[in-house]
Write a protein that holds these residues in place. Structure first.
Motif, PDB file in Angstrom:
ATOM      1  N   TYR A   1      -4.487   3.474  -9.283  1.00 58.72           N
ATOM      2  CA  TYR A   1      -3.878   4.018  -8.190  1.00 58.72           C
ATOM      3  C   TYR A   1      -2.361   4.834  -8.841  1.00 58.72           C
ATOM      4  N   CYS A   2      -2.409   4.615 -10.019  1.00 60.39           N
ATOM      5  CA  CYS A   2      -0.908   4.967 -10.498  1.00 60.39           C
ATOM      6  C   CYS A   2      -1.233   6.213 -11.597  1.00 60.39           C
TER       7      CYS A   2
ATOM      8  N   ARG B   1       1.911   1.915  -3.505  1.00 59.22           N
ATOM      9  CA  ARG B   1       0.909   2.260  -4.350  1.00 59.22           C
ATOM     10  C   ARG B   1       0.536   3.718  -4.153  1.00 59.22           C
ATOM     11  N   ARG B   2       0.458   4.249  -2.916  1.00 59.71           N
ATOM     12  CA  ARG B   2       0.106   5.698  -2.659  1.00 59.71           C
ATOM     13  C   ARG B   2       0.831   6.751  -3.316  1.00 59.71           C
TER      14      ARG B   2
ATOM     15  N   GLU C   1       0.722  -1.026  -0.098  1.00 62.92           N
ATOM     16  CA  GLU C   1       0.015  -0.220   0.047  1.00 62.92           C
ATOM     17  C   GLU C   1       0.693   1.240  -0.030  1.00 62.92           C
TER      18      GLU C   1
END
Length: 357
Positions: free
Chosen positions: A350-351, A277-278, A274
Motif C-alpha cells: 500500500y506504500c 496506510r491509505r 488503516e
C-alpha cells in the motif's frame, strides 16, 4: 504565544546574535526563553570563527550543539525549484541542528560544528512564501511530489520538529500552509515532538519521518528519537491532521543490510492503522558521503566511518564546494535500489514509492 520548552538535547548557555535579530519580536521572544544565556553580538550569523571552520571544535562537537544557539536575520529570500521531496525549497527559518547524525551534509558547508541558527524575520519569510504560492496558481497536473498542491520543503537544512522547541517559527509556517488553498509544507524529521499534535495543520503539512534499521540508527543517528518512537508517532500525527510519509534514508549497504530492512518494514507494517496506510508514501535515498565529513567524523565518531566510508563500494565525484562526494558505484547501486524497492513493494504493498535513488 510561547511553546513549552521540553528538549533534553538543549542546554543553551550562549546565544550569538545579530543586533538586528534581537530587535525583532521573534528575536525578543527567543531571548526571553533563555534568560540566563550569555549573549554575544556578531556581525553575521554565518561568520562566527569560534563555531565554524575551527578544527579544534571536533572535540567539542556535541557540546557546541547542546550549548550554543545562533540568532540571525535571513537576508536572501528565494524559493528554489526542487522536484524530488518538494516542488520548491522554501527560504529557511533555521539551519543547523542539535542532533548529530554522522552522515549529515550540513557540517560540510558550515565547518566543524553546526548548532541551531534561528532566523528572527519570520514575518518577511511568511509573506514571501504566501506571495510565491499565490503566483503559482492551481497546479496544472499531478506529479510525483503531490497530485494537487505545490509542496514547499520548509526544513532543508534543519529539523523542524526540533526547531519548534526553540521558537514559534515552525508553528507559524504550519498555520500559514493550513490556510493556503494551493500549497503544502513538507519537512523530514528524526525527532518526535508531540507538541505538534496540539496544532491544527488541516492537511496542509506533510511530515516525513526518516527511518532506517535500528542497528544503523544506533550507530549513525546520534541524539535522535528512537526508530520505534518515530514509527509509533505516525498514527497520532495522521489523526492530528498531518499528512505523514516516510523517508527510508540514508540506506547504508553493509553485511546483512537487506535482512535488517525487512525487519524494519515488518515493524512499520504492524504499527500502522488503516488511515495511515491509505495516505502513506515513501522516499528511498541511498547514502551519499563526503571526504571532508569523513575527516570530521574520524575526529569524534570513527566507528561510524566503518560503514559510511567504503571505498571498495563507492565512487567519487567532485562536489560544488570543491570536495569529493562518494556514492555507491554505478551498476552496483542499481541492483541495491531494485532489491530494496522490491522488498518495500512486497512488505508494504500500500506504500507508494515517490522516488528512489
Amino acid at each position: 504565544m510561547t511553546t513549552t520548552i521540553r528538549n533534553p538535547l538543549l542546554d543553551i548557555r550562549r546565544i550569538y546574535l545579530e543586533p538586528a535579530a534581537a530587535e525583532l519580536p521573534r528575536g525578543q521572544e527567543i531571548l526571553a526563553r533563555f534568560p540566563d544565556a550569555e549573549r554575544v553580538e556578531v556581525e553575521s550569523h554565518n561568520r562566527i570563527p569560534e563555531l565554524y571552520g575551527d578544527e579544534a571544535n571536533v572535540a567539542r562537537w556535541v557540546r557546541i550543539k547542546t550549548e550554543a544557539l545562533v540568532l540571525g536575520v535571513k537576508k536572501s529570500l528565494t524559493a528554489r525549484p526542487n522536484g524530488r521531496s518538494a516542488d520548491f525549497i522554501a527560504p529557511s527559518t533555521a539551519n543547523g541542528c542539535a542532533m548529530a547524525c554522522a552522515y549529515c551534509y550540513v557540517p560540510r558547508r558550515k565547518g566543524y560544528s553546526n548548532p541551531i541558527t534561528v532566523f528572527a524575520n519570520i514575518e518577511k519569510i511568511l509573506g514571501y512564501i504566501e506571495r510565491h504560492a499565490g503566483r503559482q496558481g492551481t497546479k496544472p497536473e499531478p506529479n510525483q511530489v503531490d497530485p494537487q498542491a505545490w509542496v514547499y520543503d520548509i526544513g532543508e537544512n534543519s529539523d523542524c520538529s526540533l526547531d519548534a522547541t526553540v521558537s514559534d517559527n515552525v508553528r507559524d509556517l504550519v498555520d500559514l500552509f493550513a490556510r493556503l488553498p494551493n500549497a503544502k509544507a513538507s519537512f523530514a524529521t528524526k525527532y518526535v515532538n508531540r507538541d505538534l499534535l496540539d496544532w491544527n495543520p488541516r492537511g496542509g503539512t506533510r511530515v516525513r519521518f526518516s527511518l532506517m534499521p535500528v542497528a544503523d540508527s544506533k550507530l549513525l543517528d546520534i541524539r535522535t528519537s528512537p526508530i520505534a518512537a518515530r514509527i509509533e508517532a505516525i498514527n497520532d500525527f495522521v489523526a492530528a491532521g498531518y499528512e505523514v510519509h516516510v523517508n527510508f534514508s540514508p540506506v547504508v549497504v553493509r553485511d546483512g543490510w537487506l535482512e535488517d530492512w525487512a525487519e524494519l518494514l515488518a515493524h512499520l507494517d504492524s504499527a500502522l492503522n488503516e488511515e495511515s496506510r491509505r495516505q502513506l508514501a515513501a522516499e528511498v535515498i541511498f547514502l551519499t558521503h563526503n571526504d571532508r565529513l569523513h575527516q570530521v567524523n574520524l575526529g569524534w565518531h570513527p566507528k561510524a566511518e566503518e560503514v559510511l566510508w567504503r571505498p571498495e563500494l563507492q565512487q567519487a565525484k567532485r562536489s560544488e564546494t570543491g570536495g569529493w562526494n562518494v556514492r555507491y558505484r554505478n551498476g552496483h547501486k542499481g541492483r541495491y535500489v531494485t532489491a530494496l524497492t522490491d522488498l518495500i513493494e512486497t512488505r508494504l504493498p500500500y506504500c507508494r514509492i515517490r522516488y528512489a535513488f
